[in-house]
Design a protein around this motif. Structure first.
Motif, mmCIF file in Angstrom:
data_model
loop_
_atom_site.group_PDB
_atom_site.id
_atom_site.type_symbol
_atom_site.label_atom_id
_atom_site.label_comp_id
_atom_site.label_asym_id
_atom_site.label_seq_id
_atom_site.Cartn_x
_atom_site.Cartn_y
_atom_site.Cartn_z
ATOM 1 N N LYS A 35 0.807 -1.215 0.000
ATOM 2 C CA LYS A 35 0.000 0.000 0.000
ATOM 3 C C LYS A 35 0.838 1.262 0.000
ATOM 4 O O LYS A 35 0.396 2.300 -0.444
ATOM 5 C CB LYS A 35 -0.948 0.016 1.215
ATOM 6 N N ARG A 36 2.044 1.157 0.526
ATOM 7 C CA ARG A 36 2.859 2.363 0.637
ATOM 8 C C ARG A 36 4.326 1.988 0.746
ATOM 9 O O ARG A 36 4.682 1.001 1.369
ATOM 10 C CB ARG A 36 2.418 3.141 1.874
ATOM 11 N N SER A 37 5.150 2.825 0.167
ATOM 12 C CA SER A 37 6.588 2.661 0.287
ATOM 13 C C SER A 37 7.164 4.037 0.570
ATOM 14 O O SER A 37 7.054 4.943 -0.246
ATOM 15 C CB SER A 37 7.167 2.090 -0.994
ATOM 16 N N LYS A 38 7.728 4.185 1.754
ATOM 17 C CA LYS A 38 8.314 5.469 2.133
ATOM 18 C C LYS A 38 9.754 5.204 2.555
ATOM 19 O O LYS A 38 10.002 4.582 3.577
ATOM 20 C CB LYS A 38 7.519 6.103 3.271
ATOM 21 N N HIS A 42 8.330 -0.597 3.515
ATOM 22 C CA HIS A 42 7.244 -1.003 2.639
ATOM 23 C C HIS A 42 6.091 -1.491 3.511
ATOM 24 O O HIS A 42 6.261 -2.417 4.313
ATOM 25 C CB HIS A 42 7.703 -2.113 1.703
#
Length: 91
Positions: A35-38, A42
């Protein structure tokens, strides 16, 4: 023996580290999506709302503490290759 079954056995043997690609494969097989990689982190979530964040730093492997979290989250100790589909439908 299927790739998923081999990976589940590898995760249950509690290796100190596994490849990020193997983490991605097993989470995807159990219905998780990234859903998200910052930065190096991950985040994955499944349709039931369960989440897990796994760091990926360059070519380094995922540390054992995250492998253990995945084992517990997916309840891999009680998993068998035959009941994957029925469990997904029940959730």
């Amino acid at each position: 023996m299927s790739k998923l079954k081999k990976l589940v056995e590898q995760f249950l043997n509690q290796p100190p580290e596994v490849r990020f690609e193997d983490v991605l494969y097993i989470l995807t097989a159990f219905g998780f999506e990234e859903k998200r990689s910052k930065g190096s982190h991950h985040s994955f979530r499944d349709s039931a709302g369960r989440t897990i964040t796994v760091p990926k730093k360059g070519g380094q492997k995922v540390k054992g503490v995250y492998v253990q979290q995945i084992v517990e989250l997916l309840n891999l100790e009680e998993w068998s290759d035959e009941n994957t589909e029925s469990e997904e439908q029940a959730d």
